[in-house]
Motif scaffolding. Structure first.
Motif, PDB file in Angstrom:
ATOM      1  N   VAL A  16      58.856   4.603   5.811  1.00  0.00           N
ATOM      2  CA  VAL A  16      59.110   2.998   5.488  1.00  0.00           C
ATOM      3  C   VAL A  16      59.571   2.757   4.159  1.00  0.00           C
ATOM      4  O   VAL A  16      60.833   2.802   3.287  1.00  0.00           O
ATOM      5  N   LEU A  17      58.712   3.207   2.396  1.00  0.00           N
ATOM      6  CA  LEU A  17      58.907   3.170   1.472  1.00  0.00           C
ATOM      7  C   LEU A  17      60.719   4.437   1.219  1.00  0.00           C
ATOM      8  O   LEU A  17      61.397   3.902   0.743  1.00  0.00           O
ATOM      9  N   ARG A  18      60.389   5.584   2.038  1.00  0.00           N
ATOM     10  CA  ARG A  18      61.932   6.562   1.899  1.00  0.00           C
ATOM     11  C   ARG A  18      62.983   5.517   2.023  1.00  0.00           C
ATOM     12  O   ARG A  18      63.887   5.319   1.761  1.00  0.00           O
ATOM     13  N   PHE A  19      63.359   4.302   3.408  1.00  0.00           N
ATOM     14  CA  PHE A  19      64.368   3.984   4.282  1.00  0.00           C
ATOM     15  C   PHE A  19      64.161   2.975   3.311  1.00  0.00           C
ATOM     16  O   PHE A  19      65.959   2.420   2.895  1.00  0.00           O
ATOM     17  N   LEU A  20      64.135   2.014   2.693  1.00  0.00           N
ATOM     18  CA  LEU A  20      64.089   0.851   1.880  1.00  0.00           C
ATOM     19  C   LEU A  20      64.612   1.345   0.226  1.00  0.00           C
ATOM     20  O   LEU A  20      65.529   0.793  -0.255  1.00  0.00           O
ATOM     21  N   ILE A  21      64.220   2.620  -0.317  1.00  0.00           N
ATOM     22  CA  ILE A  21      64.704   2.999  -1.418  1.00  0.00           C
ATOM     23  C   ILE A  21      65.907   3.496  -1.534  1.00  0.00           C
ATOM     24  O   ILE A  21      66.420   3.253  -1.903  1.00  0.00           O
ATOM     25  N   VAL A  41      65.505  10.046  -4.027  1.00  0.00           N
ATOM     26  CA  VAL A  41      63.224  10.095  -2.573  1.00  0.00           C
ATOM     27  C   VAL A  41      63.657  10.840  -2.524  1.00  0.00           C
ATOM     28  O   VAL A  41      62.312  11.071  -2.567  1.00  0.00           O
ATOM     29  N   ASN A  42      64.484  12.442  -2.527  1.00  0.00           N
ATOM     30  CA  ASN A  42      63.940  13.368  -2.400  1.00  0.00           C
ATOM     31  C   ASN A  42      63.466  13.921  -4.040  1.00  0.00           C
ATOM     32  O   ASN A  42      62.348  14.472  -3.770  1.00  0.00           O
ATOM     33  N   ILE A  43      63.987  14.198  -5.073  1.00  0.00           N
ATOM     34  CA  ILE A  43      63.660  14.252  -6.001  1.00  0.00           C
ATOM     35  C   ILE A  43      62.313  13.675  -6.683  1.00  0.00           C
ATOM     36  O   ILE A  43      61.588  14.350  -7.398  1.00  0.00           O
ATOM     37  N   MET A  44      62.273  12.115  -6.268  1.00  0.00           N
ATOM     38  CA  MET A  44      61.242  11.103  -6.475  1.00  0.00           C
ATOM     39  C   MET A  44      59.629  11.999  -5.507  1.00  0.00           C
ATOM     40  O   MET A  44      59.149  12.649  -5.814  1.00  0.00           O
ATOM     41  N   GLY A  45      59.829  12.550  -4.423  1.00  0.00           N
ATOM     42  CA  GLY A  45      59.018  12.947  -3.742  1.00  0.00           C
ATOM     43  C   GLY A  45      58.612  14.297  -4.460  1.00  0.00           C
ATOM     44  O   GLY A  45      57.870  14.853  -4.437  1.00  0.00           O
ATOM     45  N   CYS A  46      59.402  15.305  -4.408  1.00  0.00           N
ATOM     46  CA  CYS A  46      58.816  16.851  -5.053  1.00  0.00           C
ATOM     47  C   CYS A  46      58.312  16.649  -6.362  1.00  0.00           C
ATOM     48  O   CYS A  46      57.190  17.196  -6.889  1.00  0.00           O
ATOM     49  N   PHE A  47      58.303  15.447  -7.434  1.00  0.00           N
ATOM     50  CA  PHE A  47      57.612  15.365  -8.319  1.00  0.00           C
ATOM     51  C   PHE A  47      56.646  14.736  -8.211  1.00  0.00           C
ATOM     52  O   PHE A  47      55.576  14.752  -8.219  1.00  0.00           O
ATOM     53  N   LEU A  48      56.642  13.770  -6.791  1.00  0.00           N
ATOM     54  CA  LEU A  48      55.395  12.980  -6.376  1.00  0.00           C
ATOM     55  C   LEU A  48      53.875  13.779  -6.133  1.00  0.00           C
ATOM     56  O   LEU A  48      52.985  13.732  -5.905  1.00  0.00           O
ATOM     57  N   THR A  76      59.012  12.185   1.845  1.00  0.00           N
ATOM     58  CA  THR A  76      60.490  13.333   2.624  1.00  0.00           C
ATOM     59  C   THR A  76      59.573  14.804   2.490  1.00  0.00           C
ATOM     60  O   THR A  76      59.338  14.984   2.136  1.00  0.00           O
ATOM     61  N   THR A  77      60.325  15.185   3.780  1.00  0.00           N
ATOM     62  CA  THR A  77      59.991  17.014   3.643  1.00  0.00           C
ATOM     63  C   THR A  77      60.524  17.536   3.285  1.00  0.00           C
ATOM     64  O   THR A  77      59.932  18.971   3.251  1.00  0.00           O
ATOM     65  N   PHE A  78      61.215  17.118   1.910  1.00  0.00           N
ATOM     66  CA  PHE A  78      61.919  18.014   0.669  1.00  0.00           C
ATOM     67  C   PHE A  78      60.866  18.549   0.084  1.00  0.00           C
ATOM     68  O   PHE A  78      61.573  19.393  -0.952  1.00  0.00           O
ATOM     69  N   SER A  79      59.960  17.224  -0.401  1.00  0.00           N
ATOM     70  CA  SER A  79      59.269  17.645  -1.416  1.00  0.00           C
ATOM     71  C   SER A  79      58.063  18.543  -0.868  1.00  0.00           C
ATOM     72  O   SER A  79      57.237  19.821  -1.480  1.00  0.00           O
ATOM     73  N   ILE A 101      64.326  29.899   0.900  1.00  0.00           N
ATOM     74  CA  ILE A 101      65.213  28.688   0.693  1.00  0.00           C
ATOM     75  C   ILE A 101      67.036  29.467   2.094  1.00  0.00           C
ATOM     76  O   ILE A 101      67.496  28.150   1.669  1.00  0.00           O
ATOM     77  N   LEU A 102      67.490  30.491   2.077  1.00  0.00           N
ATOM     78  CA  LEU A 102      68.657  30.660   2.723  1.00  0.00           C
ATOM     79  C   LEU A 102      68.037  30.407   3.908  1.00  0.00           C
ATOM     80  O   LEU A 102      69.605  29.545   4.373  1.00  0.00           O
ATOM     81  N   LEU A 103      67.751  31.027   4.726  1.00  0.00           N
ATOM     82  CA  LEU A 103      67.420  31.026   6.492  1.00  0.00           C
ATOM     83  C   LEU A 103      66.742  29.124   6.124  1.00  0.00           C
ATOM     84  O   LEU A 103      68.330  28.948   7.237  1.00  0.00           O
ATOM     85  N   SER A 104      66.268  28.476   5.695  1.00  0.00           N
ATOM     86  CA  SER A 104      66.134  27.139   5.687  1.00  0.00           C
ATOM     87  C   SER A 104      67.034  26.358   5.296  1.00  0.00           C
ATOM     88  O   SER A 104      67.709  25.228   6.413  1.00  0.00           O
ATOM     89  N   ILE A 105      68.017  26.559   4.748  1.00  0.00           N
ATOM     90  CA  ILE A 105      69.177  26.104   4.264  1.00  0.00           C
ATOM     91  C   ILE A 105      70.961  26.141   5.542  1.00  0.00           C
ATOM     92  O   ILE A 105      71.256  25.077   6.342  1.00  0.00           O
ATOM     93  N   PHE A 106      70.476  27.229   5.922  1.00  0.00           N
ATOM     94  CA  PHE A 106      71.825  27.875   6.437  1.00  0.00           C
ATOM     95  C   PHE A 106      71.200  27.268   8.186  1.00  0.00           C
ATOM     96  O   PHE A 106      72.322  26.950   8.529  1.00  0.00           O
ATOM     97  N   LEU A 107      70.010  27.823   8.231  1.00  0.00           N
ATOM     98  CA  LEU A 107      70.108  27.132  10.051  1.00  0.00           C
ATOM     99  C   LEU A 107      69.743  25.844  10.483  1.00  0.00           C
ATOM    100  O   LEU A 107      69.931  25.193  11.429  1.00  0.00           O
ATOM    101  N   GLY A 108      68.887  25.430   9.007  1.00  0.00           N
ATOM    102  CA  GLY A 108      69.237  23.959   9.110  1.00  0.00           C
ATOM    103  C   GLY A 108      70.479  23.202   9.045  1.00  0.00           C
ATOM    104  O   GLY A 108      70.323  22.555  10.281  1.00  0.00           O
ATOM    105  N   PHE A 109      71.483  23.558   8.527  1.00  0.00           N
ATOM    106  CA  PHE A 109      72.751  23.254   8.858  1.00  0.00           C
ATOM    107  C   PHE A 109      73.533  23.861  10.190  1.00  0.00           C
ATOM    108  O   PHE A 109      73.928  22.604  10.193  1.00  0.00           O
ATOM    109  N   LEU A 110      73.377  24.900  10.293  1.00  0.00           N
ATOM    110  CA  LEU A 110      73.523  25.296  11.366  1.00  0.00           C
ATOM    111  C   LEU A 110      73.111  24.365  12.476  1.00  0.00           C
ATOM    112  O   LEU A 110      73.646  24.019  13.848  1.00  0.00           O
ATOM    113  N   ALA A 111      71.330  24.438  12.615  1.00  0.00           N
ATOM    114  CA  ALA A 111      70.361  23.412  13.660  1.00  0.00           C
ATOM    115  C   ALA A 111      71.717  22.152  14.011  1.00  0.00           C
ATOM    116  O   ALA A 111      71.991  21.104  15.169  1.00  0.00           O
ATOM    117  N   VAL A 112      71.852  20.915  12.406  1.00  0.00           N
ATOM    118  CA  VAL A 112      72.431  19.859  12.532  1.00  0.00           C
ATOM    119  C   VAL A 112      73.609  20.303  13.527  1.00  0.00           C
ATOM    120  O   VAL A 112      73.927  19.468  14.345  1.00  0.00           O
TER     121      VAL A 112
END
Length: 121
Positions: A16-21, A41-48, A76-79, A101-112
């Motif tokens: 809910v907080l991710r949606f609002l922010i 949100v992703n950067i805040m989540g990484c810090f937290l 954020t799952t990015f955190s 990193i490479l597989l997550s970005i490439f395959l995530g993009f491809l999956a979407v």
């Protein structure tokens, strides 16, 4: 069972907080088509997740489930992805780090992309 309840509660609050922010930031700070809300949100989540992980390495209690697995996971799952990459880097698993990193970005993009095309048919 208590851990699952904490994760459930933290995840709901984080989502809910991710949606609002994200929505508020995007309306307030619209820079062309850059997804500023999600970026923030992703950067805040990484810090937290860094702060929470550092704290709970010293004190092991059930709040780690509420704040790390639940809140940060819902926020954020990015955190989590970033935290796992830091762990791989710190343990010297550089090959796995780059591969992850490479597989997550490439395959995530491809999956979407495939998901979008799959739903058109």
């Amino acid at each position: 069972m208590k851990a699952i309840l904490y994760i459930f509660l933290g995840g709901g609050f984080g989502s809910v907080l991710r949606f609002l922010i994200s929505n508020y930031t995007q309306k307030l700070w619209n820079i062309s088509s850059f997804p500023m809300g999600t970026f923030l949100v992703n950067i805040m989540g990484c810090f937290l997740i860094g702060v929470f992980t550092s704290y709970f390495m010293k004190f092991d209690n059930h709040l780690k489930f509420l704040l790390i697995g639940g809140f940060c996971g819902g926020f954020t799952t990015f955190s989590t992805f970033s935290s796992e990459n830091v762990s791989l880097w710190q343990s010297g698993n550089y090959g796995i780090l780059v591969l992850y990193i490479l597989l997550s970005i490439f395959l995530g993009f491809l999956a979407v992309y495939l998901g979008l095309n799959f739903s058109k048919n």
